[in-house]
Scaffold this active site. Structure first.
Site, PDB file in Angstrom:
ATOM      1  N   ASP A  19      30.222  73.470  49.235  1.00  0.00           N
ATOM      2  CA  ASP A  19      29.713  73.415  47.850  1.00  0.00           C
ATOM      3  C   ASP A  19      30.613  74.070  46.796  1.00  0.00           C
ATOM      4  O   ASP A  19      30.110  74.781  45.910  1.00  0.00           O
ATOM      5  CB  ASP A  19      28.315  74.056  47.776  1.00  0.00           C
ATOM      6  N   LYS A 117      24.476  66.415  50.603  1.00  0.00           N
ATOM      7  CA  LYS A 117      23.208  66.932  51.127  1.00  0.00           C
ATOM      8  C   LYS A 117      22.264  67.241  49.985  1.00  0.00           C
ATOM      9  O   LYS A 117      22.703  67.433  48.849  1.00  0.00           O
ATOM     10  CB  LYS A 117      23.467  68.186  51.972  1.00  0.00           C
ATOM     11  N   CYS A 162      23.816  78.410  51.077  1.00  0.00           N
ATOM     12  CA  CYS A 162      24.350  77.237  51.786  1.00  0.00           C
ATOM     13  C   CYS A 162      25.333  77.602  52.896  1.00  0.00           C
ATOM     14  O   CYS A 162      25.359  76.959  53.944  1.00  0.00           O
ATOM     15  CB  CYS A 162      24.936  76.250  50.788  1.00  0.00           C
TER      16      CYS A 162
END
Ligand SMILES: [Zn+2]
Length: 215
Positions: A19, A117, A162
């Site tokens: 990310d 995701k 994450c």
């Protein structure tokens, strides 16, 4: 760490870059403090990996994880959803927006896969492997196994969400798992960073620094 003790990435190692997207960088809607400082570290270590996977948080508009989706709720409040507790976030990483784009400063041309995701409107997915319902897979574990990967190294944003959830799922999927601390930055809301490190240690995740990796 002595040179001889350094960890040498092999053909069965993969780097997972989590990310590193504009929304999570300074100026973004869910900026992680000093998030941009992970980029030069990641670019440097990525050179030592043949296998690199990047992940991209990729939400629908009005996603269930956004505070703005829930009447009267503010960012960082926690609500109960059918799959468990959900921290509510500012709107971030909406599909196709500039905020959802990977940082243009990442220099990892050999990255073989980008996993998106969190694209199911009713379920969040911090983890690169399994959505927050604990059962819907992204396919990443199967991909890595098909590529004969045994060890995964995690870097990116944010350490306590994450990255940590991905590391815990990597252990569940049977991978030897390393988190490269100086290649990550955390959000740290309500003690989340200390808890994430404790949970990862308990699960057998190894905490290392980028200098522990042999070039
Ligand atoms: Zn998200």
């Amino acid at each position: 760490m002595l040179a001889a003790d350094k960890i040498k990435p092999t053909a069965s190692s993969a780097l997972i870059v989590v990310d590193v997207q504009n929304c999570f960088l300074p100026g973004g809607s869910l900026a992680v403090k000093d998030g941009d400082q992970v980029i030069p570290v990641i670019n440097r270590i990525a050179k030592d990996f043949d296998n690199v996977v990047m992940t991209q948080d990729w939400h629908t508009a009005h996603h269930i994880s956004f505070a703005s989706t829930h009447d009267g709720k503010k960012p960082f409040e926690v609500i109960k959803l059918p799959y468990g507790n959900q921290v509510l976030w500012p709107d971030h990483c909406v599909q196709g927006t500039e905020g959802a784009a990977l940082s243009k400063d990442l220099a990892i041309p050999q990255a073989g896969l980008i996993v998106r995701k969190g694209f199911h409107k009713e379920v969040d997915s911090y983890s690169a492997f399994t959505e927050a319902d604990g059962k819907t897979t992204t396919g990443l574990a199967a991909y890595l196994k098909a590529r004969k990967v045994k060890r995964v190294f995690l870097a990116g944003l944010a350490t306590d969400f994450c990255v940590a959830w991905s590391a815990l799922d990597a252990r569940k999927a049977g991978f030897e798992t390393y988190v490269i601390e100086d290649a990550c930055r955390g959000i740290d809301t309500q003690g989340s960073l200390a808890k994430a490190w404790a949970d990862m240690a308990k699960a057998g995740v190894k905490r290392i620094q980028s200098s522990d990796i042999a070039a």
